[in-house]
Motif scaffolding. Sequence first.
Motif, PDB file in Angstrom:
ATOM      1  N   PRO A 252       0.835  -1.208   0.000  1.00  0.00           N
ATOM      2  CA  PRO A 252       0.000   0.000   0.000  1.00  0.00           C
ATOM      3  C   PRO A 252       0.872   1.261   0.000  1.00  0.00           C
ATOM      4  N   SER A 253       0.658   2.112  -0.969  1.00  0.00           N
ATOM      5  CA  SER A 253       1.475   3.330  -1.056  1.00  0.00           C
ATOM      6  C   SER A 253       1.273   4.232   0.153  1.00  0.00           C
ATOM      7  N   GLN A 254       0.067   4.173   0.769  1.00  0.00           N
ATOM      8  CA  GLN A 254      -0.230   5.058   1.904  1.00  0.00           C
ATOM      9  C   GLN A 254       0.677   4.791   3.103  1.00  0.00           C
ATOM     10  N   LEU A 255       1.220   3.570   3.190  1.00  0.00           N
ATOM     11  CA  LEU A 255       2.127   3.265   4.301  1.00  0.00           C
ATOM     12  C   LEU A 255       3.419   4.055   4.219  1.00  0.00           C
ATOM     13  N   PHE A 256       3.723   4.564   3.033  1.00  0.00           N
ATOM     14  CA  PHE A 256       5.037   5.161   2.805  1.00  0.00           C
ATOM     15  C   PHE A 256       4.968   6.653   2.483  1.00  0.00           C
ATOM     16  N   HIS A 257       3.810   7.280   2.690  1.00  0.00           N
ATOM     17  CA  HIS A 257       3.718   8.713   2.446  1.00  0.00           C
ATOM     18  C   HIS A 257       4.612   9.469   3.411  1.00  0.00           C
ATOM     19  N   ASN A 258       5.395  10.371   2.882  1.00  0.00           N
ATOM     20  CA  ASN A 258       6.390  11.082   3.690  1.00  0.00           C
ATOM     21  C   ASN A 258       5.790  11.820   4.878  1.00  0.00           C
ATOM     22  N   GLY A 259       4.605  12.339   4.715  1.00  0.00           N
ATOM     23  CA  GLY A 259       4.013  13.149   5.775  1.00  0.00           C
ATOM     24  C   GLY A 259       3.595  12.353   6.990  1.00  0.00           C
ATOM     25  N   THR A 260       3.159  11.104   6.798  1.00  0.00           N
ATOM     26  CA  THR A 260       2.614  10.312   7.903  1.00  0.00           C
ATOM     27  C   THR A 260       3.459   9.090   8.247  1.00  0.00           C
ATOM     28  N   CYS A 261       4.411   8.745   7.414  1.00  0.00           N
ATOM     29  CA  CYS A 261       5.165   7.505   7.592  1.00  0.00           C
ATOM     30  C   CYS A 261       6.261   7.656   8.635  1.00  0.00           C
ATOM     31  N   GLU A 262       6.271   6.766   9.624  1.00  0.00           N
ATOM     32  CA  GLU A 262       7.368   6.698  10.582  1.00  0.00           C
ATOM     33  C   GLU A 262       8.232   5.460  10.352  1.00  0.00           C
ATOM     34  N   LEU A 263       7.921   4.712   9.297  1.00  0.00           N
ATOM     35  CA  LEU A 263       8.658   3.476   9.028  1.00  0.00           C
ATOM     36  C   LEU A 263      10.146   3.750   8.815  1.00  0.00           C
ATOM     37  N   THR A 264      10.954   2.948   9.477  1.00  0.00           N
ATOM     38  CA  THR A 264      12.401   2.987   9.249  1.00  0.00           C
ATOM     39  C   THR A 264      12.902   1.671   8.646  1.00  0.00           C
ATOM     40  N   VAL A 265      12.109   0.592   8.833  1.00  0.00           N
ATOM     41  CA  VAL A 265      12.478  -0.719   8.299  1.00  0.00           C
ATOM     42  C   VAL A 265      11.256  -1.348   7.648  1.00  0.00           C
ATOM     43  N   CYS A 266      11.449  -1.833   6.421  1.00  0.00           N
ATOM     44  CA  CYS A 266      10.402  -2.620   5.749  1.00  0.00           C
ATOM     45  C   CYS A 266      11.083  -3.733   4.963  1.00  0.00           C
ATOM     46  N   LYS A 267      10.813  -4.979   5.346  1.00  0.00           N
ATOM     47  CA  LYS A 267      11.390  -6.135   4.672  1.00  0.00           C
ATOM     48  C   LYS A 267      10.265  -6.906   3.981  1.00  0.00           C
ATOM     49  N   ALA A 268      10.354  -7.005   2.652  1.00  0.00           N
ATOM     50  CA  ALA A 268       9.271  -7.637   1.889  1.00  0.00           C
ATOM     51  C   ALA A 268       9.796  -8.643   0.868  1.00  0.00           C
ATOM     52  N   MET A 269      10.997  -9.187   1.082  1.00  0.00           N
ATOM     53  CA  MET A 269      11.581 -10.122   0.127  1.00  0.00           C
ATOM     54  C   MET A 269      10.774 -11.416   0.088  1.00  0.00           C
ATOM     55  N   GLY A 270      10.826 -12.097  -1.055  1.00  0.00           N
ATOM     56  CA  GLY A 270      10.170 -13.391  -1.168  1.00  0.00           C
ATOM     57  C   GLY A 270       8.699 -13.306  -1.498  1.00  0.00           C
ATOM     58  N   ASN A 271       8.253 -12.182  -2.077  1.00  0.00           N
ATOM     59  CA  ASN A 271       6.878 -12.014  -2.542  1.00  0.00           C
ATOM     60  C   ASN A 271       6.898 -11.802  -4.053  1.00  0.00           C
ATOM     61  N   PRO A 272       5.825 -12.151  -4.767  1.00  0.00           N
ATOM     62  CA  PRO A 272       5.764 -11.877  -6.215  1.00  0.00           C
ATOM     63  C   PRO A 272       5.376 -10.418  -6.487  1.00  0.00           C
ATOM     64  N   LEU A 273       6.142  -9.500  -5.924  1.00  0.00           N
ATOM     65  CA  LEU A 273       5.794  -8.077  -5.967  1.00  0.00           C
ATOM     66  C   LEU A 273       5.936  -7.495  -7.371  1.00  0.00           C
ATOM     67  N   ARG A 274       4.950  -6.698  -7.739  1.00  0.00           N
ATOM     68  CA  ARG A 274       4.980  -5.957  -9.002  1.00  0.00           C
ATOM     69  C   ARG A 274       5.065  -4.456  -8.745  1.00  0.00           C
ATOM     70  N   CYS A 275       4.493  -4.018  -7.643  1.00  0.00           N
ATOM     71  CA  CYS A 275       4.414  -2.592  -7.350  1.00  0.00           C
ATOM     72  C   CYS A 275       4.553  -2.371  -5.840  1.00  0.00           C
ATOM     73  N   PRO A 276       5.745  -2.005  -5.388  1.00  0.00           N
ATOM     74  CA  PRO A 276       7.008  -1.867  -6.125  1.00  0.00           C
ATOM     75  C   PRO A 276       7.668  -3.230  -6.323  1.00  0.00           C
ATOM     76  N   PRO A 277       8.577  -3.352  -7.296  1.00  0.00           N
ATOM     77  CA  PRO A 277       9.292  -4.614  -7.493  1.00  0.00           C
ATOM     78  C   PRO A 277      10.147  -4.946  -6.271  1.00  0.00           C
ATOM     79  N   GLU A 278      10.425  -6.222  -6.113  1.00  0.00           N
ATOM     80  CA  GLU A 278      11.232  -6.651  -4.965  1.00  0.00           C
ATOM     81  C   GLU A 278      12.598  -5.985  -4.948  1.00  0.00           C
ATOM     82  N   GLU A 279      13.162  -5.741  -6.134  1.00  0.00           N
ATOM     83  CA  GLU A 279      14.479  -5.116  -6.199  1.00  0.00           C
ATOM     84  C   GLU A 279      14.453  -3.688  -5.664  1.00  0.00           C
ATOM     85  N   VAL A 280      13.315  -3.005  -5.775  1.00  0.00           N
ATOM     86  CA  VAL A 280      13.174  -1.675  -5.173  1.00  0.00           C
ATOM     87  C   VAL A 280      13.050  -1.821  -3.660  1.00  0.00           C
TER      88      VAL A 280
END
Length: 828
Positions: free
Chosen positions: A160-188
């Motif tokens: 979800p793009s909303q998790l990463f909005h600069n204004g509200t996001c406090e995330l410092t770590v996000c690990k999402a490897m091992g998924n068939p990601l298209r948006c964003p790609p796993e390499e991103v």
Amino acid sequence: MFPVNDQTTSWEFCDLSGQKRKFLPQDVPVHTRSMDLQRNKLKRVTGISRFPFLVQLNLSRNKIMEFPHELINLQKLEELYLNQNNIRHIPEGIFPNLRRLKFLKLSTNRLTKLPSDINQGTCITYLDLSKNCLKDIQPLVGLTKLKELFVKKNELTELPSQLFHNGTCELTVCKAMGNPLRCPPEEVCAGGVMDIQSYFQHMDENPNTRSAWTVKTMFLGCSMAGKSTLCRSLREGKPVAIAVENRTEGIEISQLYAEGIRFLFWDFAGQEEYYLTHHVFITPRALVILTVDLASYSIVDPQSFNDQLWFWINNIQLRVPDSVVLLVGTHCDQCTDQEEVMEKKKDIEEKVNSRLANRRTVLKQQKRNLEENANPSLFTDQLDELDCLLEYNLKVLDLITIDCTKMEDIGKLRSHVLTCIQSESVFLCSGCILPKSYETVSQAIHTLVALQEIPQHGIIQLEELRDLILNHVKLSSESLKTILQSLLRYLHRIGVIIWYEDISVLSDRVFIQPSFLISMFKTIVRHDLVQQLEGVSRDLLMQEGALVKEKFTWVDDLRCRGTLHNAAMRILVRRAIEKLIKDDDDLVEEVVGTKREEGIILTLLQHFEVCLPTLVGGGLNPHAPVFTPSEKQWKSASEAKRDPNGACLFPIYLQDELIVCQKWGENRQDDLSVHVYFLPEIPHGFFHRVIVKTCSLYQTHWVGREQCLLCCGNRLCLVRQKKRDEDPFIEIRCRRPEKDEEFRQLWDLILAVISKLFVLSRQWPGLTQQIHTPCPETGCPHYFTWRDWQELNNADFYNLVKGEKLVCKGGHTRRTELLFPKDKHMSL
């Protein structure tokens, strides 16, 4: 899991872990604040609401199938562990009542969806949902205090793009490897939160709906198995014959566009000398085409299967254990008839499936062995690693047989590869969606290469590349700056370019043409290096200011000591560059280096621990700092510096063990000895890197092909690779000290080596380790197993085992400090 400090009373902390309980205890005080129930046999958590003062609750590693509804009453709860259970569903209405919950671990369950009100757990800062079956994490939007999010190995195609909005996001770590990601790609996603934020920002500004599909395809197999013929024939769409003298040296890179997919072909050389650098370029989310010469393959000779197939499959399992491997049988035209071809195909497939199944059986048995210990909670980390290995799913597809001289067979293989790529059940990686700005910048780089504004060799300064791109795209300098680094990381991970961002001296350079850099690698790491060195002309020697007699010394040192002089290295690389690119002295100096400064090649060879440089600046230091288990880093024994005009030791070129055997002498029965076992086995070339890593700790050392001897003050430590009953292990051995107070220093030395082994092993995700201390009694086969130790503090570390003496299963008694790290002063 929950430490008890001096202020924690017994009724506040209740440790019930590893007791095989099926029900909650009845005799625990209701005022308990921390309860550890991990590693039991709980299927339901009935009665937990009797403990309303709980702040910490660990229910991990049970058999819980339903999320405990009674948790709704634990309104003081701050930490909750429910990982490694069988939970499939979380009911609505739980999280609005857990207003103080900060830490939630739900990894390794069977969750298919999240409750819509999970975002009302407004204090959650840490959330681990890895290894479930989630296809959507949209309900997490609204967790405004979330700082660490783990969603690895699910079935997510989007974040979800909303998790990463600069204004509200406090995330410092996000690990999402091992998924068939298209948006964003796993390499991103691999670039971390900042790259994900940049991606979504540019998707908002430059939306795109078109999929970009790039597949790195790695050709592996023994020398002369037909990899290069296969690779080039696929690329050309017709049979291409490759002469023996034109076989691959190192790695060759090419591209193929077919049905909207860009294939990046990486053709790896099959000679043993090149294996040491292969792991650097073998990456996850790639298709591996493993070639086997069916004409030379023997059904009756077990070594034929081991050499031509299992060696490669095993190393793929260790390095990229979630890969897809397509077996291709070549040289069918040289077999007697079709019956022979099909017989060998059947034999190979049966043996591969049998070996893969056997590997899982061995891992499961190792897990059972640890679980059957008197206190399995002491082996939590080791059990977790075994669970992780069992979750990997290497896909080895059925063997396809082809005759590379036939057009129809090349077409058949091409169609088969496309089918594999497009099948979601076979290949995890699917087409990904990139912002238009990413595609614009990527196309600009391609145009700059075509227009030769980027040099033929492809090495360019980061700032220069940015300036050149600005001349070709309609982007502001600031906008390009935010895009470029994220894009370069993405292109690096999919294999289009190389950017060593983590090597400080090279982080300002980009290698647009990886093939040039690899060509430089293979001038040094190659099967015929001695012959290459012997063929250096007097003219080349004179350019380096060297004499012909020095060349003979270089050849002798390489043959006898595995040592390559830096001057010889510079000559070989300079000769290779000048064959490709004429009259570019600046490039030669940048790549090769000078007598005062290292060049790119030497820097990379040392960074990837292919070689060990000679050092200057300090002799033997008997007062060198020693390893302290509680410290994550420690300094080497000397502040010595690399000598650009010296030499480098390449363990791969060593031939014998004579010098080590002379310095060490015979083993003694009272030596301190530790065996580090690697499951399923030690990767090829691993021990050569162990030599480089451990010898970098101590300036004084002696090295052989499969062992090295380290010196710290007056203490010696022997490190060697061995096999016992076909189980590969690395032995670390020291002489028993004369005084009791010297035991601590020897164990410090042993632990320093073990720590280096563990750091190195992390580069092989399909590898796990166990440490045993063998019983010192002559002929006794029994041993003592080490508990988890890496997270222990200093005091606990030197009391891994209580008691002054230990008895092995064979009845032999030994003092504890001969078997485990022991500090009598600490235990008093």
